[in-house]
Design an enzyme around this catalytic site. Structure first.
Site, PDB file in Angstrom:
ATOM      1  N   HIS A 128      -6.609  31.639  20.546  1.00  0.00           N
ATOM      2  CA  HIS A 128      -6.181  31.938  21.908  1.00  0.00           C
ATOM      3  C   HIS A 128      -7.226  32.756  22.670  1.00  0.00           C
ATOM      4  O   HIS A 128      -7.970  33.529  22.079  1.00  0.00           O
ATOM      5  CB  HIS A 128      -4.885  32.760  21.900  1.00  0.00           C
ATOM      6  N   TYR A 153      -1.854  44.339  18.398  1.00  0.00           N
ATOM      7  CA  TYR A 153      -2.877  44.017  19.393  1.00  0.00           C
ATOM      8  C   TYR A 153      -2.915  45.132  20.419  1.00  0.00           C
ATOM      9  O   TYR A 153      -1.886  45.502  20.964  1.00  0.00           O
ATOM     10  CB  TYR A 153      -2.492  42.762  20.173  1.00  0.00           C
TER      11      TYR A 153
END
Length: 176
Positions: free
Chosen positions: A62, A132
């Site tokens: 991604h 993240y």
């Protein structure tokens, strides 16, 4: 913290340096001033968690293209992952090259992934959680990806995925 550059410009392995005593250990995982001093300025705007109950789960590859491009600092806070970064920057001397490292709750390692570099991971054990830190904040509707097994990159995954989303499996061949 120790900062180790990879073969891809801007992709940096960040190792925590825990201090231990009879109580256990304490480690600093991020400090904007320390990152800037190491040449990897990063101030996250968002923190997210990916929960993955199944070993062999693949997420990625991604990225978010400009003008919403993201820098990510990724670490496993439970379990282990094979973490991959693929350089999609056309002007980069490492365009289409990839790098990978194992991130685990045990090794306290993180991978800093700059704008223009796709990211993905494969869980190596069940019940793996991935943290993240992202800057700027994620902008829904602007996500993009490249196929995890695209021959344009030749990523040497340690094993084939057991679980992958239809979206991630169906990205077209890379044309950049």
């Amino acid at each position: 913290m120790r900062f180790s550059p990879t073969e891809i410009d801007g992709v940096v392995i960040v190792d925590a340096e825990p201090r231990s005593d009879e109580r256990g250990a304490f480690a600093r995982l991020h400090c904007p001033d320390t990152f800037a001093a190491a040449g990897s300025a990063f101030a996250p705007a968002q923190t997210s968690l990916s929960r993955n109950p199944t070993a062999g789960t693949l997420r990625g590859l991604h990225y978010q293209p400009a003008p919403h491009a993201e820098t990510k600092l990724v670490r496993a806070v439970r379990g282990r992952i094979f973490d991959v970064a693929v350089d999609l920057r056309p002007a980069s001397p490492t365009h289409r090259r990839w790098t990978a490292t194992e991130l685990s709750a045990e090794n306290l390692r993180a991978l800093l992934i700059p704008e223009g570099v796709a990211h993905g991971f494969l869980t190596l054990e069940p019940d793996t959680d991935v943290l993240y830190q992202i800057s700027p904040a994620y902008r829904p509707g602007h996500e993009a990806g490249v196929r995890w097994d695209d021959p344009a990159f030749g990523v040497a995954w340690p094993t084939a995925p057991i679980l992958i989303s239809a979206r991630d499996a169906g990205y077209p061949d890379y044309r950049g």
